[in-house]
Scaffold this active site. Structure first.
Site, PDB file in Angstrom:
ATOM      1  N   GLY A  87       0.844  -1.198   0.000  1.00 30.77           N
ATOM      2  CA  GLY A  87       0.000   0.000   0.000  1.00 30.77           C
ATOM      3  C   GLY A  87       0.873   1.239   0.000  1.00 30.77           C
ATOM      4  CB  SER A  88       2.099   3.372  -2.021  1.00 31.95           C
ATOM      5  OG  SER A  88       1.274   3.094  -3.140  1.00 31.95           O
ATOM      6  CG  ASN A 147      -2.296  10.801   3.662  1.00 38.03           C
ATOM      7  OD1 ASN A 147      -2.897  10.993   4.714  1.00 38.03           O
ATOM      8  ND2 ASN A 147      -1.437  11.666   3.184  1.00 38.03           N
ATOM      9  CG  PHE A 179      -8.795  -1.381  -2.836  1.00 34.59           C
ATOM     10  CD1 PHE A 179      -9.817  -1.432  -3.784  1.00 34.59           C
ATOM     11  CD2 PHE A 179      -8.330  -0.139  -2.422  1.00 34.59           C
ATOM     12  CE1 PHE A 179     -10.371  -0.259  -4.304  1.00 34.59           C
ATOM     13  CE2 PHE A 179      -8.871   1.033  -2.943  1.00 34.59           C
ATOM     14  CZ  PHE A 179      -9.894   0.972  -3.880  1.00 34.59           C
ATOM     15  CB  ALA A 220      -1.052   9.842   7.233  1.00 34.38           C
ATOM     16  CE  LYS A 251     -10.171   6.182  12.771  1.00 38.82           C
ATOM     17  NZ  LYS A 251     -10.035   7.160  11.684  1.00 38.82           N
ATOM     18  CG  ASN A 270     -13.828   8.738   7.456  1.00 37.14           C
ATOM     19  OD1 ASN A 270     -14.507   8.180   6.598  1.00 37.14           O
ATOM     20  ND2 ASN A 270     -12.645   8.274   7.826  1.00 37.14           N
ATOM     21  CE  LYS A 318     -10.335   5.055  -4.011  1.00 41.50           C
ATOM     22  NZ  LYS A 318     -11.207   5.600  -5.040  1.00 41.50           N
TER      23      LYS A 318
HETATM   24  N1  LIG Z   1      -4.433   8.643   5.985  1.00 41.35           N
HETATM   25  C1  LIG Z   1      -4.456   8.559   7.302  1.00 41.35           C
HETATM   26  O1  LIG Z   1      -4.283   9.578   8.012  1.00 41.35           O
HETATM   27  C2  LIG Z   1      -4.630   7.225   7.969  1.00 41.35           C
HETATM   28  C3  LIG Z   1      -4.200   7.076   9.288  1.00 41.35           C
HETATM   29  C4  LIG Z   1      -4.351   5.854   9.925  1.00 41.35           C
HETATM   30  C5  LIG Z   1      -4.947   4.797   9.246  1.00 41.35           C
HETATM   31  N2  LIG Z   1      -5.336   4.967   7.957  1.00 41.35           N
HETATM   32  C6  LIG Z   1      -5.899   3.781   7.293  1.00 41.35           C
HETATM   33  O2  LIG Z   1      -4.931   3.276   6.374  1.00 41.35           O
HETATM   34  C7  LIG Z   1      -5.589   2.609   5.299  1.00 41.35           C
HETATM   35  C8  LIG Z   1      -5.000   3.097   3.998  1.00 41.35           C
HETATM   36  O3  LIG Z   1      -5.252   4.478   3.871  1.00 41.35           O
HETATM   37  P1  LIG Z   1      -4.247   5.489   3.160  1.00 41.35           P
HETATM   38  O4  LIG Z   1      -4.507   6.811   3.817  1.00 41.35           O
HETATM   39  O5  LIG Z   1      -2.862   4.982   3.154  1.00 41.35           O
HETATM   40  O6  LIG Z   1      -4.780   5.477   1.642  1.00 41.35           O
HETATM   41  P2  LIG Z   1      -5.384   6.689   0.798  1.00 41.35           P
HETATM   42  O7  LIG Z   1      -6.838   6.804   1.075  1.00 41.35           O
HETATM   43  O8  LIG Z   1      -4.552   7.912   0.999  1.00 41.35           O
HETATM   44  O9  LIG Z   1      -5.122   6.271  -0.694  1.00 41.35           O
HETATM   45  C9  LIG Z   1      -5.872   5.369  -1.440  1.00 41.35           C
HETATM   46  C10 LIG Z   1      -4.949   4.261  -1.891  1.00 41.35           C
HETATM   47  O10 LIG Z   1      -5.714   3.248  -2.521  1.00 41.35           O
HETATM   48  C11 LIG Z   1      -5.001   2.842  -3.696  1.00 41.35           C
HETATM   49  N3  LIG Z   1      -5.946   2.211  -4.608  1.00 41.35           N
HETATM   50  C12 LIG Z   1      -6.869   2.785  -5.415  1.00 41.35           C
HETATM   51  N4  LIG Z   1      -7.531   1.836  -6.104  1.00 41.35           N
HETATM   52  C13 LIG Z   1      -7.023   0.646  -5.706  1.00 41.35           C
HETATM   53  C14 LIG Z   1      -7.301  -0.705  -6.043  1.00 41.35           C
HETATM   54  N5  LIG Z   1      -8.255  -1.027  -6.916  1.00 41.35           N
HETATM   55  N6  LIG Z   1      -6.587  -1.684  -5.425  1.00 41.35           N
HETATM   56  C15 LIG Z   1      -5.638  -1.388  -4.512  1.00 41.35           C
HETATM   57  N7  LIG Z   1      -5.321  -0.126  -4.154  1.00 41.35           N
HETATM   58  C16 LIG Z   1      -6.012   0.878  -4.758  1.00 41.35           C
HETATM   59  C17 LIG Z   1      -4.399   4.108  -4.212  1.00 41.35           C
HETATM   60  O11 LIG Z   1      -3.360   3.821  -5.112  1.00 41.35           O
HETATM   61  C18 LIG Z   1      -3.893   4.713  -2.904  1.00 41.35           C
HETATM   62  O12 LIG Z   1      -2.651   4.168  -2.577  1.00 41.35           O
HETATM   63  C19 LIG Z   1      -7.083   2.881   5.481  1.00 41.35           C
HETATM   64  O13 LIG Z   1      -7.696   1.770   6.094  1.00 41.35           O
HETATM   65  C20 LIG Z   1      -7.130   4.056   6.442  1.00 41.35           C
HETATM   66  O14 LIG Z   1      -8.296   4.078   7.246  1.00 41.35           O
HETATM   67  C21 LIG Z   1      -5.193   6.141   7.301  1.00 41.35           C
HETATM   68  O1  LIG Z   2      -8.571  10.864   7.857  1.00 42.05           O
HETATM   69  P1  LIG Z   2      -9.378   9.693   8.389  1.00 42.05           P
HETATM   70  O2  LIG Z   2     -10.770  10.100   8.757  1.00 42.05           O
HETATM   71  O3  LIG Z   2      -9.308   8.519   7.461  1.00 42.05           O
HETATM   72  O4  LIG Z   2      -8.670   9.274   9.759  1.00 42.05           O
HETATM   73  C1  LIG Z   2      -7.288   9.168   9.767  1.00 42.05           C
HETATM   74  C2  LIG Z   2      -6.781   8.333  10.944  1.00 42.05           C
HETATM   75  O5  LIG Z   2      -7.440   7.099  10.976  1.00 42.05           O
HETATM   76  C3  LIG Z   2      -6.867   9.026  12.258  1.00 42.05           C
HETATM   77  O6  LIG Z   2      -6.230   8.224  13.235  1.00 42.05           O
END
Ligand SMILES: NC(=O)c1ccc[n+]([C@@H]2O[C@H](COP(=O)([O-])OP(=O)(O)OC[C@H]3O[C@@H](n4cnc5c(N)ncnc54)[C@H](O)[C@@H]3O)[C@@H](O)[C@H]2O)c1
Ligand SMILES: O=P(O)(O)OC[C@H](O)CO
Length: 392
Positions: A44-45, A47, A132, A188, A240, A305, A333
């Protein structure tokens, strides 16, 4: 005895203890040469995925028990400039689409080939949007090392005919490997610029595995605590996001801080009750870790969200979440809307809808059956819930 991660002890990190090897029957590379060091791949890559790779890469350079290189699987896409995202990441050392302006570390290697990215790794970090993961797991069956350990940073779950399935379970069952989780109050973009945060590693039974993950992720600005409660930690991170959608509705309707705090409290109460109804093993104390109350707070203040739900409410529910997500998040997403639907499915199947008015109302607003203003009038209905947590 030496641990499964590192068949032979190395000078540093010798406090890691032994563990029982996994069943390796459906995996590959079992005859691979014994390697003293662990290899890490991030699947995964986005945010958070990019920030996780950066955190890990800073540590693999410092710790003798890891190979320096961190491979990062990229869901390939062509950027507006015509270049492939992978090529740009490897040329600039930046994920220009999902984490612009931040250097990942030269030891992060982007790889668009999923099988190639995982084949040598014995530490697999899963961090994609949850929707995914089923497809990714299917593609990885039989492709990962038999001695691999996994950790999921993914906040979400799947709902199957048999009932809810946590993402860590999906990974474990499909790939035949153990899977821990890492969740917490972790926006992130803040961790990317090294602002102080805490996180929680949830592990099943092997403390030494949890300690290895803690070492891989910990930095002075990212403090990680292990907790023996995979389901509790993962359900906190998952649920959450539904509370964050509710908080966004409150913000969008300008209902004020007291109302938002009330919604957060009711949401946390439903998180505890839902988790304990699904898994009696879930511990009360988990909700006081970073993955619990702290994540509810940060996500309801500054998460994606919340932000998109705020816009949804301001538009009176007339523009869909899909449309707003595409417009506001540039490819990132949301997890909360689909998680609200998945939770609703569980509640309907089990006859629990009346027990969880906030969770149920969030879904009904998201699909347009109720107006955003229903978030308060419906959620404040006294649920017929017994207290699932002990108050001492
Ligand atoms: N961003 C945050 O602040 C944060 C913090 C903690 C946890 N998370 C969790 O981490 C997980 C990943 O979130 P993120 O922020 O790294 O992603 P993101 O929402 O920033 O990015 C979406 C990702 O999905 C990929 N993607 C799109 N279509 C796809 C497909 N068909 N198959 C596979 N990948 C595809 C994109 O290339 C991109 O890497 C989520 O469950 C999120 O809740 C996010
Ligand atoms: O930006 P959100 O709502 O996907 O939340 C990001 C992280 O999960 C917060 O810990």
């Amino acid at each position: 005895m030496a641990p499964a991660f590192e068949p032979v002890p190395v000078p540093k990190d010798t406090e890691i203890q032994t563990e029982t090897p996994h069943d390796t029957s459906n995996t590959v590379n079992n005859d691979a040469q014994v390697d003293y060091k662990s290899r890490v791949t991030v699947v995964g890559s986005g945010n958070w995925g990019s920030v996780a790779a950066k955190l890990i890469a800073s540590n693999t350079l410092k710790l003798n028990s890891f190979h320096d290189e961190v491979r990062m699987w990229v869901f390939e896409e062509t950027l507006q400039c015509g270049e492939k995202l992978t090529d740009v990441i490897n040329r600039t050392n930046e994920n220009v689409k999902y984490l612009p302006g931040i250097k990942l570390g030269k030891n992060v290697i982007a790889d668009p080939d999923l099988e190639n990215a995982v084949k040598d790794a014995n530490m697999l970090v899963f961090v994609t949007p949850h929707q995914f993961m089923e497809g990714i797991c299917k593609r990885l069956v039989g492709k990962v090392r038999g001695d691999a350990e996994a950790i999921s940073l993914i906040k979400g779950m799947e709902v199957k005919m048999e009932g809810p399935c946590m993402i860590s379970t999906l990974i474990s069952e499909n790939l035949g490997i153990n899977c821990s989780v890492l969740m917490g109050a972790n926006i992130a973009n803040e961790i990317a610029v090294e602002k102080f945060s805490e996180a929680t590693v949830g592990y099943r039974d092997k403390r030494e595995i949890a300690e290895q993950w803690v070492r891989l992720f910990s930095t002075p600005y990212f403090v990680v605590t292990p907790v023996q409660d995979v389901e509790g930690v993962e359900l906190c991170g998952t649920l959450k996001n539904v509370v964050a959608i509710a908080a966004g509705f409150v913000d969008g309707l300008d209902m004020g801080n007291n109302t938002k705090a009330a919604i957060m409290r009711i949401g946390l109460r439903e998180m505890i009750a839902f988790s304990k109804l699904l898994f009696s093993s879930v511990r009360d104390s988990t909700f006081f870790e970073s993955c619990g109350v702290a994540d509810v707070i940060t996500t309801c203040l500054g998460g994606r969200n919340r932000k998109v739900a705020d816009a949804f409410a301001k538009n009176g529910g007339k523009r869909s979440f899909d449309e707003l997500e595409a417009e506001m998040l540039q490819g990132q997403k949301l997890q909360g809307v689909s998680t609200a639907r998945e939770v609703y499915e569980v509640l309907s199947h089990r006859g629990w809808l009346e027990l969880f008015p906030l969770f149920a109302t969030v879904h009904e607003i998201c699909v347009g059956r109720l107006p955003p203003s229903a978030i308060v009038e419906h959620s404040e209905r006294k649920p017929k819930l017994p207290l699932f947590y002990s108050v001492s």
